[in-house]
Each structure stands twice: as structure tokens, then as C-alpha cells.
Design an enzyme around this catalytic site. Structure first.
Site, mmCIF file in Angstrom:
data_model
loop_
_atom_site.group_PDB
_atom_site.id
_atom_site.type_symbol
_atom_site.label_atom_id
_atom_site.label_comp_id
_atom_site.label_asym_id
_atom_site.label_seq_id
_atom_site.Cartn_x
_atom_site.Cartn_y
_atom_site.Cartn_z
ATOM 1 N N GLU A 1 0.727 -1.265 -0.229
ATOM 2 C CA GLU A 1 0.156 0.030 0.001
ATOM 3 C C GLU A 1 0.773 1.280 -0.012
ATOM 4 O O GLU A 1 2.137 1.344 0.596
ATOM 5 C CB GLU A 1 -0.755 0.059 1.225
ATOM 6 C CG GLU A 1 -1.679 -1.362 1.418
ATOM 7 C CD GLU A 1 -2.464 -1.222 2.619
ATOM 8 O OE1 GLU A 1 -3.733 -1.661 2.768
ATOM 9 O OE2 GLU A 1 -1.910 -1.244 3.646
ATOM 10 N N ASP B 1 -7.772 -4.964 9.065
ATOM 11 C CA ASP B 1 -7.105 -3.559 8.050
ATOM 12 C C ASP B 1 -6.991 -3.718 6.720
ATOM 13 O O ASP B 1 -6.249 -2.898 6.189
ATOM 14 C CB ASP B 1 -6.021 -3.032 8.861
ATOM 15 C CG ASP B 1 -4.824 -3.880 8.746
ATOM 16 O OD1 ASP B 1 -4.894 -4.900 8.348
ATOM 17 O OD2 ASP B 1 -3.628 -3.744 8.988
HETATM 18 N N1 LIG Z 1 -4.216 -0.345 12.452
HETATM 19 C C1 LIG Z 1 -3.152 -0.074 12.264
HETATM 20 O O1 LIG Z 1 -2.784 0.982 12.000
HETATM 21 C C2 LIG Z 1 -2.008 -1.340 12.083
HETATM 22 C C3 LIG Z 1 -0.927 -1.060 12.170
HETATM 23 C C4 LIG Z 1 0.107 -1.907 12.072
HETATM 24 C C5 LIG Z 1 -0.383 -3.407 12.020
HETATM 25 N N2 LIG Z 1 -1.646 -3.556 11.778
HETATM 26 C C6 LIG Z 1 -2.132 -4.972 11.589
HETATM 27 O O2 LIG Z 1 -2.032 -5.514 13.043
HETATM 28 C C7 LIG Z 1 -1.868 -7.085 12.950
HETATM 29 C C8 LIG Z 1 -0.641 -7.341 13.783
HETATM 30 O O3 LIG Z 1 0.323 -7.050 13.153
HETATM 31 P P1 LIG Z 1 1.682 -7.533 13.488
HETATM 32 O O4 LIG Z 1 2.990 -6.899 12.879
HETATM 33 O O5 LIG Z 1 1.675 -7.652 15.250
HETATM 34 O O6 LIG Z 1 1.494 -9.135 13.099
HETATM 35 P P2 LIG Z 1 2.492 -10.457 13.567
HETATM 36 O O7 LIG Z 1 2.376 -11.277 12.328
HETATM 37 O O8 LIG Z 1 3.824 -10.134 13.934
HETATM 38 O O9 LIG Z 1 1.618 -10.952 14.867
HETATM 39 C C9 LIG Z 1 0.312 -11.337 14.822
HETATM 40 C C10 LIG Z 1 0.129 -12.512 15.952
HETATM 41 O O10 LIG Z 1 -1.244 -12.675 15.825
HETATM 42 C C11 LIG Z 1 -1.389 -14.220 16.165
HETATM 43 N N3 LIG Z 1 -2.654 -14.868 15.908
HETATM 44 C C12 LIG Z 1 -3.293 -15.048 14.541
HETATM 45 N N4 LIG Z 1 -4.492 -15.301 14.833
HETATM 46 C C13 LIG Z 1 -4.917 -15.457 15.967
HETATM 47 C C14 LIG Z 1 -5.925 -15.893 16.701
HETATM 48 N N5 LIG Z 1 -7.219 -16.334 16.170
HETATM 49 N N6 LIG Z 1 -6.068 -15.614 17.883
HETATM 50 C C15 LIG Z 1 -4.784 -15.366 18.728
HETATM 51 N N7 LIG Z 1 -3.619 -15.006 18.096
HETATM 52 C C16 LIG Z 1 -3.656 -14.954 16.737
HETATM 53 C C17 LIG Z 1 0.063 -14.786 15.552
HETATM 54 O O11 LIG Z 1 -0.018 -15.991 16.144
HETATM 55 C C18 LIG Z 1 0.813 -13.877 15.693
HETATM 56 O O12 LIG Z 1 1.554 -14.011 16.814
HETATM 57 C C19 LIG Z 1 -1.851 -7.314 11.477
HETATM 58 O O13 LIG Z 1 -3.171 -7.678 10.998
HETATM 59 C C20 LIG Z 1 -1.489 -5.917 10.837
HETATM 60 O O14 LIG Z 1 -1.859 -5.697 9.586
HETATM 61 C C21 LIG Z 1 -2.530 -2.547 11.747
#
Ligand SMILES: NC(=O)c1ccc[n+]([C@@H]2O[C@H](COP(=O)([O-])OP(=O)(O)OC[C@H]3O[C@@H](n4cnc5c(N)ncnc54)[C@H](O)[C@@H]3O)[C@@H](O)[C@H]2O)c1
Length: 342
Positions: free
Chosen positions: A56, A227
Site C-alpha cells: 500500500e 485493516d
Molecule cells: N491499524 C493499524 O494502524 C495497524 C498498524 C500496524 C499493523 N496492523 C495490523 O496489526 C496486525 C498485527 O500485526 P503484527 O505486525 O503484530 O503481526 P504479526 O504477524 O507479527 O503478529 C500477529 C500475531 O497474531 C497471532 N494470531 C493470529 N491469529 C490469531 C488468533 N485467532 N488468536 C490469537 N492470536 C492469533 C499470531 O500467532 C501472531 O503472533 C496485522 O493484521 C497488521 O496488519 C494494523
């Protein structure tokens, strides 16, 4: 010349200043920029979707400074040894269009997302909130915990992740910072009795990591993982029970939890809470929900904060990013003399 903060300097700056202090400072900057929200150019981000994930571009401008962030989201990446989210970003001078500042933003995005979560919770969560539950212990998780402590003073965090090693990592990182970390046995176990609940999982699916029955009156929900189109975390009926606050509705309706709802589902633009145009939380029992997707103005703010913070320091270098001939019409002159004849 363009100022450049690379990964090494971003790590040094974050470690030396302290991530929680940075997040607290960024909250002040975010509040200032959210209060002048109407003065920014705004559009939903430009997304390129593939079966692997999404890439993006997130542009905005306040007509003095232009900013964009490049960011990806690849939930299948950690299993292949890559991170889910990486990013870099640019500030440019609107007067001549030259880029003035370039920075790594993988770490900066985690800090800005935590600062945004903290800013919103500061205005919507119950002020006496003392327990933060997190579902998802990946890259964003520790930063989110710091964001809620910076904003609300919350020191007790309950964590749930399907990956036990990720929860161990979370505890290992946060306990030395004085947090009381409670490792949950399920989402229900982590969330029960919490004041603030953050969902930060990554799965390219219409998932339900938080079900309606777990949501108690008075909770503030900070949903950051839903997101992207086809990627949500909350059971839809939660949205009907909550007052839903968003960043920029045209983007959130495509990407956020509210993609599950009708196109006219009522939401409140959070910036209006800051200006006082609309109330925030209206009662102790109300469920407030921040349907966060991440908006370009937050990255503008984070870059602005970083640029100001590193000014006069050694946390950046100057790089030669713009070809600038003495005669602005003689670009070829830079290479002509060096080119082989024929
Ligand atoms: N809103 C925003 O501004 C923003 C900014 C950054 C990241 N994000 C989003 O936040 C999310 C997390 O990002 P990240 O970098 O920490 O990702 P990551 O992949 O490092 O961590 C995600 C974690 O979620 C766990 N997980 C997956 N499904 C699960 C479930 N059903 N129950 C419990 N745990 C579960 C995984 O095991 C993993 O440890 C992503 O979807 C990312 O796109 C949003």
C-alpha cells in the site's frame, strides 16, 4: 541533500530516547494534527492485493509538507521468516516538491500505531482503566502495551495468542519494563474483566478472535488487526453494541471491521472528539470501539515527530537523493560529459 534515518539509527534513537517516551511525545503531535484534520488532503490508501498479501501507498499533505508511506501486510510472512508489516516513508517540501526526509518505518509504524491507539484510548476508555488485554502477541503487541501505559498508566497486561512462543516473547520483553504480564489460556480468559481490549492478530480472513459474549459493558475495544478487505477480527454483533470511532470513513468502510456492516453504518470520526464537535464516551457502561486501520496522517505525524526529534542529533545522515544540476535545465549535463561517444 535529504535527511535519512536508517534502521541502525532508528534503533539507536528508539533505544536512547525510550519507546514509551517517544510514544507519549507522539501522542501530543497526533492530537495537534488530528485537531487540524480538515486542513489535510485525504484519500483512501492505494492498495495492491495479491494472494501473498497487500502493498500500500499512503499519501497526505497539509499543503506545506507532503508525506507518503510504503507499507506491506503479509500475514503468511512470519512462517517464512519475514515480518508481516514493513515500511518506509518520505516527507517532501510542497514548495518545490523535493524530498527532505526519508526514514525506515517498520519500527516507526509500530510506535505510531501504539501512539494512535493510546491517543484514542486516552479520550474514550474509562479514565480508571487498569487492565489491558491483548489478543495477538506479534510485532505490534509490546508497542501497544506501551501505548496504553503512556496514555492511561495501565501496567497490567493479559495476553493471548495461538502461538505460545509469541506469548513467552511478549512477557520476556515487557516484564523488565515493569509490566505485570499475565499469560492467558484463551481469548476469553485474557479478556474477562479487562478495561481495554486490543486485538492485533494477523490473518487474511474474516476471523472472530473476539466474540460478542466476551465483550463487557464499559470496555474500550482497540481493534487494529482488521485493516484490509476480507480481514477482520470482531464478531459483527459487537459493532451493533458499541459506539464505533474511526479515522477516515471512506478508507475504514473498505478495510475496517465495519466492512462487515451496511455502507451507511453509523460511525464517529475520531478527530471530531478532539475538537469537541462530538462527545466521546457518554457513560461508564458504554462500549467504545476504535476500528483502527491506520491512516496516512498518522504517518505524516510520526515522520514529523521523528524529523523534529533527530534535528541537531547524530541519528540521521544526509544522502544525495535528488539529481540537482547547477543549471536546472541541464540535467543531461550531469551525464553527457561522462557518456561514451558513439
Ligand atoms: N491499524 C493499524 O494502524 C495497524 C498498524 C500496524 C499493523 N496492523 C495490523 O496489526 C496486525 C498485527 O500485526 P503484527 O505486525 O503484530 O503481526 P504479526 O504477524 O507479527 O503478529 C500477529 C500475531 O497474531 C497471532 N494470531 C493470529 N491469529 C490469531 C488468533 N485467532 N488468536 C490469537 N492470536 C492469533 C499470531 O500467532 C501472531 O503472533 C496485522 O493484521 C497488521 O496488519 C494494523
Amino acid at each position: 541533500m535529504t535527511r535519512f534515518v536508517d534502521v541502525r539509527n532508528m534503533i539507536r534513537w528508539t533505544a536512547d530516547r525510550g519507546p514509551e517516551r517517544i510514544i507519549a511525545g507522539m501522542i501530543d503531535y497526533l492530537e495537534a494534527d488530528f485537531r487540524r484534520w480538515p486542513s489535510f488532503d485525504k484519500s483512501p490508501r492505494v492498495a495492491s492485493h495479491t494472494p501473498f498479501g497487500v502493498i500500500e501507498l499512503m499519501p497526505t499533505s497539509d499543503h506545506e509538507t507532503y508525506a507518503f508511506k510504503y507499507v506491506n501486510g503479509h500475514p503468511s510472512n512470519p512462517a517464512r521468516g519475514y515480518q508481516t508489516v514493513t515500511a518506509f516513508g518520505v516527507l517532501a517540501d510542497v514548495h518545490n516538491g523535493y524530498p527532505t526526509f526519508l526514514a525506515e518505518m517498520t519500527l516507526l509504524t509500530a510506535l505510531r500505531t501504539a501512539a494512535t491507539s493510546g491517543m484514542v484510548a486516552k479520550h474514550l476508555a474509562r479514565p480508571d482503566s487498569s487492565v489491558h488485554a491483548l489478543i495477538g502477541a506479534g510485532s505490534q503487541a509490546e508497542f501497544q502495551a506501551l501505548g496504553m501505559r503512556a496514555a492511561l498508566g495501565i501496567n497490567t497486561v493479559r495476553i493471548w495468542d495461538v502461538d505460545p512462543l509469541a506469548m513467552d516473547k511478549f512477557a520476556r520483553n515487557l516484564e523488565p519494563l515493569g509490566f505485570e504480564v499475565v499469560i492467558g489460556t484463551s481469548a476469553a480468559d485474557a479478556v474477562a474483566g479487562a478495561d481495554v481490549v486490543t486485538t492485533c492478530t494477523a490473518d487474511k480472513a474474516l476471523a472472530t478472535v473476539l466474540t460478542d459474549d466476551l465483550v463487557e459493558p464499559g470496555m474500550h475495544l482497540n481493534a487494529i488487526g482488521g485493516d484490509c478487505p476480507g480481514k477482520t477480527e470482531l464478531e459483527a454483533s459487537i459493532l451493533d453494541r458499541a459506539e464505533v470511532f474511526v479515522e477516515f470513513p471512506p478508507q475504514t468502510r473498505i478495510e475496517g471491521e465495519i466492512q462487515q456492516m451496511a455502507p451507511d453504518f453509523p460511525v464517529i470520526e475520531f478527530w471530531q472528539v478532539l475538537t469537541g464537535a462530538v462527545p466521546g464516551r457518554s457513560s461508564r457502561e458504554q462500549i467504545t470501539l476504535f476500528d483502527s486501520v491506520g491512516f496516512a496522517i498518522e504517518d505524516f505525524t510520526a515522520l514529523r515527530f521523528l524529523r523534529d526529534s533527530v534535528d541537531g542529533s547524530e541519528y540521521f545522515e544526509e544522502i544525495d537523493l535528488v539529481a540537482a544540476p547547477d543549471d536546472p535545465k541541464d540535467l543531461f549535463g550531469l551525464v553527457g560529459a561522462l557518456s561514451p561517444v558513439g
